[in-house]
Design an enzyme around this catalytic site. Structure first.
Site, PDB file in Angstrom:
ATOM      1  N   HIS A 198       6.151   3.092  -0.973  1.00  0.00           N
ATOM      2  CA  HIS A 198       5.614   3.346   0.359  1.00  0.00           C
ATOM      3  C   HIS A 198       6.074   4.667   0.949  1.00  0.00           C
ATOM      4  O   HIS A 198       5.380   5.257   1.763  1.00  0.00           O
ATOM      5  CB  HIS A 198       5.902   2.165   1.278  1.00  0.00           C
ATOM      6  CG  HIS A 198       4.950   1.044   1.010  1.00  0.00           C
ATOM      7  ND1 HIS A 198       5.286  -0.045   0.258  1.00  0.00           N
ATOM      8  CD2 HIS A 198       3.644   0.895   1.335  1.00  0.00           C
ATOM      9  CE1 HIS A 198       4.227  -0.834   0.151  1.00  0.00           C
ATOM     10  NE2 HIS A 198       3.226  -0.293   0.790  1.00  0.00           N
TER      11      HIS A 198
ATOM     12  N   CYS B 152      -8.906   1.114  -2.238  1.00  0.00           N
ATOM     13  CA  CYS B 152      -8.067   1.925  -1.338  1.00  0.00           C
ATOM     14  C   CYS B 152      -6.657   2.142  -1.873  1.00  0.00           C
ATOM     15  O   CYS B 152      -5.780   2.553  -1.135  1.00  0.00           O
ATOM     16  CB  CYS B 152      -8.017   1.295   0.053  1.00  0.00           C
ATOM     17  SG  CYS B 152      -7.354  -0.369   0.075  1.00  0.00           S
TER      18      CYS B 152
HETATM   19  C1  PEP Z   1      -2.566  -1.439  -2.317  1.00  0.00           C
HETATM   20  O1  PEP Z   1      -1.808  -2.366  -2.578  1.00  0.00           O
HETATM   21  O2  PEP Z   1      -3.206  -0.815  -3.177  1.00  0.00           O
HETATM   22  C2  PEP Z   1      -2.776  -1.010  -0.927  1.00  0.00           C
HETATM   23  C3  PEP Z   1      -3.730  -0.171  -0.621  1.00  0.00           C
HETATM   24  O3  PEP Z   1      -1.922  -1.459   0.029  1.00  0.00           O
HETATM   25  P1  PEP Z   1      -0.397  -0.997   0.163  1.00  0.00           P
HETATM   26  O4  PEP Z   1      -0.212   0.183  -0.724  1.00  0.00           O
HETATM   27  O5  PEP Z   1      -0.156  -0.682   1.590  1.00  0.00           O
HETATM   28  O6  PEP Z   1       0.342  -2.202  -0.304  1.00  0.00           O
END
Ligand code: PEP
Ligand code: MG
Length: 763
Positions: A375, A688
């Site tokens: 993250h 995404c």
């Molecule tokens: C994912 O898991 O690909 C996503 C877009 O959400 P995050 O990266 O915030 O977990």
């Protein structure tokens, strides 16, 4: 050397005090760096009754060179070199902790160097020479007979190591020592993995830098003892004050940590050991550092994770005490002198910590241990910061204030670069700026492939600052708004009105373009300091996202209320994260519907309509798509989590995160299955995850049937160029052919790259 003052034996004088006195004298005497090292090894050997004492120093090429010895063959000095990790000396350097071996020659790591004549010695004690955590060398004693060195021996050698480190760092060395790193070697290059694209030039700021202890020897031990006492009182008061702050007063993990701090801070043994060191002649700062090193050595012997955690607490506490001693107690790192062009460097860093910095001053980020799906990497992308992860040892190679270039195209970090390198990069930066200009000029050109396929390009966002990127990049909307980032920035759970005004700002700023708000996705590595969460052994598989929402519906409903208020007459798109079963999706949707009914009853603002989407990121849902899809308004593939769970590879763990290629047949088949199911059920589909921002990956997604991709804003330009130059039908044929041909499970990345070359696709 004549029988000088420093060899005088004072009857009954403790060994530690004697070495302090002698080291002080050596430092005060005239002589160059080499002569001082020679004197030090002679003194230490004598005092510790060791036949050998040697100092190895780390050269700029990272080898360890024998620089001074008492006892080994004098010819070996400046000849014997070993790699970091080689032999017991290298092992000590590698681990950064003392190595105490009564029978060194039988140790599997023992490496025999004939030129030194060390075959005669059985026991060995090696201690790293460290400065602010950076390795400068190793000091070793050896004895003929098998000898178990005592804790006092270790202490004597550690104290000597501190003095040698200070001596090296003072720069007052000259002669043969010139090529030794003093923690500030000359220009150097470190390789890592790009985790957010871009190039930046600037000056290093080391995240949470440790206080560098520069004054080791005290002039007035009594005054030092007073300083230490005053600082400890201040530390205890600060912890008590933190514990009393209302936001922490309740139970919770945060409070547990502070309780542990308080326990340590009031530990008599800790204070006594520091006072003993002050009584030996160390400054208060050096005493704190020495006791920290000693305790570290002891705790590192423990395998129990509990003690490893305590070690972190102790490190943090010692760092706080040092900051108090040097008068930096109240300076949060963000208030410190951040250079205007900061290259932020950290060993490890969470997303909230990055968000604490002043974005206006940040140019790039380097995190030793981060992976591309972590993250902190995602936040770096959201902030438009070039970033590099997986750069082991970088922290040891630089200090705050160093000039640096971060090339997140190639993964190279140039530390203290030469003029030529700077000039070359200034050119590269200009070239990138021209390319960005080109992307900007195509901002309003629709992304349509050569064979007429219309592709929707959206951005991932999470902060108000991202709004600029939506307009700038020409994106058609926000495909993923990570609502949790705002929660991570707050000191306490934001109330409805505060949340509503933040969401309103986003909807207003998006200027009519669609925004998909993802409901709070907390858990895993996204922690809210004010939210009490149980300690979990596997947080990625734990109580997170929709699971937490359904168990704590109060928080979830509050967020739904805020989103509805913000939408006020406009359409609202919400998406549920980490849906593992249809029942979870239904329950979440029902909670929102309840809020909607309640708001209607109360005559409160309502959205024009609500579309409900689910994230496809937990493998179980892949087998329930035909149940789920008829009930959703749209779906979005969270490939970061989906691939992490599919391959059982922790996305935040750099050792495994990069092990599996998203373009391998397993993941491609899964993605194709999702695309086909969405088409069958006529449900709008987006992806995404981070893979959508790579040009080859995006090209593959088109071939698999995706027509909407949400990505980091900086990727929109390059991906659009790819779309404009590709024939999607040909990519589909290539991928289908490769997936159906069963070619031993090999990634099809190379085939796609070759295809792009021959078909002149702009990747
Ligand atoms: C994912 O898991 O690909 C996503 C877009 O959400 P995050 O990266 O915030 O977990
Ligand atoms: Mg996810």
């Amino acid at each position: 050397m004549s029988r000088s003052e420093d060899q005088r034996i004072v009857p009954g004088e403790p060994a530690l005090r004697a070495i302090m006195r002698r080291l002080r004298q050596i430092m005060a005497e005239p002589g160059d760096g080499q002569q001082r090292l020679d004197k030090i090894v002679r003194q230490v050997a004598g005092l510790m009754v060791a036949e050998v004492c040697s100092i190895y120093l780390r050269r700029r090429d990272s080898t360890l060179e024998l620089f001074a010895t008492e006892g080994l063959n004098a010819d070996a000095v400046h000849t014997t070199r070993m790699k970091r990790g080689e032999g017991l000396v290298g092992r000590c350097a590698e681990l950064g902790v003392p190595v105490n071996e009564p029978d060194a020659q039988s140790h599997p790591a023992f490496s025999y160097r004939p030129e030194t004549g060390e075959e005669a010695y059985h026991s060995l004690l090696a201690v790293p020479i460290l400065r602010a955590g950076a390795l400068l060398g190793v000091i070793v004693v050896q004895n003929r007979t098998p000898r178990v060195y005592s804790d006092e021996d270790v202490e004597i050698l550690q104290t000597t190591a501190m003095v040698v480190a200070e001596h090296l760092a003072s720069g007052d060395v000259g002669g043969a020592i010139d090529d030794v790193t003093s923690g500030r070697a000359s220009t150097t290059q470190v390789r890592g993995e790009p985790i957010a694209d871009g190039i930046a030039l600037g000056h290093v700021f080391v995240h949470q830098p440790r206080v560098v202890v520069t004054e080791l020897l005290a002039v007035d031990p009594e005054a030092e003892a007073d300083r230490l006492d005053t600082a400890v009182v201040q530390l205890r008061n600060a912890i008590d004050a933190m514990l009393q702050r209302s936001s922490i007063a309740a139970e919770g993990a945060h409070r547990d940590v502070l309780d542990a701090y308080r326990m340590f801070a009031n530990d008599r043994g800790w204070l006594r050991r520091m006072h003993d060191s002050v009584a030996e002649g160390l400054t208060a700062e050096a005493a704190v550092e020495r006791v920290q090193n000693m305790t570290r050595t002891r705790l590192l012997r423990q395998n129990d994770p509990f003690w490893r955690e305590r070690l972190r607490d102790l490190d943090d506490l010692s760092d706080r005490l040092l900051r108090i001693l040097v008068g930096r107690a109240n300076t949060a790192f963000t208030e410190l002198e951040l250079p205007e062009d900061t290259i932020l460097v950290a060993r490890n860093m969470g997303p909230a910590e990055l968000l604490d910095y002043d974005r206006a001053k940040l140019r790039a980020l380097v995190v030793e241990e981060a992976s591309a799906q972590s993250h902190v990497a995602i936040v770096a992308k959201a902030l438009g910061l070039p970033a590099i992860g997986q750069a082991p040892g970088i922290i040891d190679q630089l200090m705050s204030g160093d000039a640096a270039i971060v090339d997140a195209e190639t993964g190279n970090i140039h530390v203290r670069p030469s003029g030529d390198v700077i000039a070359a990069y200034a050119d590269k930066v200009r070239f990138r700026a021209r390319r960005q200009e080109k992307f900007r000029s195509r901002r309003d050109v629709a992304a349509v492939s050569k064979d007429g396929q219309r592709v929707q390009l959206l951005v991932n966002a999470g902060l108000a600052i991202d709004l600029e990127n939506v307009a700038d990049s020409g994106a058609e909307g926000i495909g993923l708004f990570r609502t949790e980032l705002q929660f991570m920035l707050a000191d306490a759970f934001p109330r409805v009105e505060r949340q509503a005004s933040a969401y309103r700002e986003i909807i207003d700023g998006a200027d009519g373009k669609p925004v998909t708000f993802r409901m709070l996705d907390i858990g895993g590595d996204k922690v809210l300091p004010y939210l009490r969460q149980p300690k979990e052994d596997n947080p990625a598989l734990g109580w997170r996202a929709v699971r937490l929402a359904l168990d704590r519906p109060g928080l979830f409903r509050m967020q739904a209320r805020a989103l509805m208020r913000a939408a006020n007459g406009r359409p609202l798109k919400v998406m549920i994260p980490m849906v593992a079963t249809l029942a979870e999706f239904r329950a979440a949707k029902e909670l929102i519907a309840k809020e909607q009914a309640l708001a209607a009853k109360r005559g409160q603002p309502l959205p024009e309509a609500i579309s409900f989407g689910a994230m496809i990121e937990v493998p179980s849902i892949l087998f329930s798509l035909d149940d789920l899809l008829p009930e959703v308004d749209f779906v979005s593939v969270g490939s970061n989590d989906l691939l992490q769970y599919l391959f059982a590879a922790d996305r935040a763990n750099a050792l495994v995160a990069g092990r599996y290629d998203p373009l391998s047949p397993a993941s491609m088949r899964v993605l194709r299955q999702i695309a086909r199911a969405a088409e069958r059920h006529e449900v709008p589909l987006t992806l995404c995850g981070e893979m959508g921002g790579g040009t080859i990956e995006a090209m593959a997604l088109l071939g698999l049937g995706f027509r909407s991709i949400s990505m980091a804003p900086a990727s929109i330009g390059p991906v659009k160029d790819m779309v404009l130059s590709v024939d999607v039908g040909r990519v589909r044929d290539l991928i289908d052919g490769a997936l159906d041909a069963r070619q031993g499970g090999l990634s099809i990345r190379d085939r796609l790259r070759r295809f792009a070359e021959t078909d002149s696709v702009d990747i």
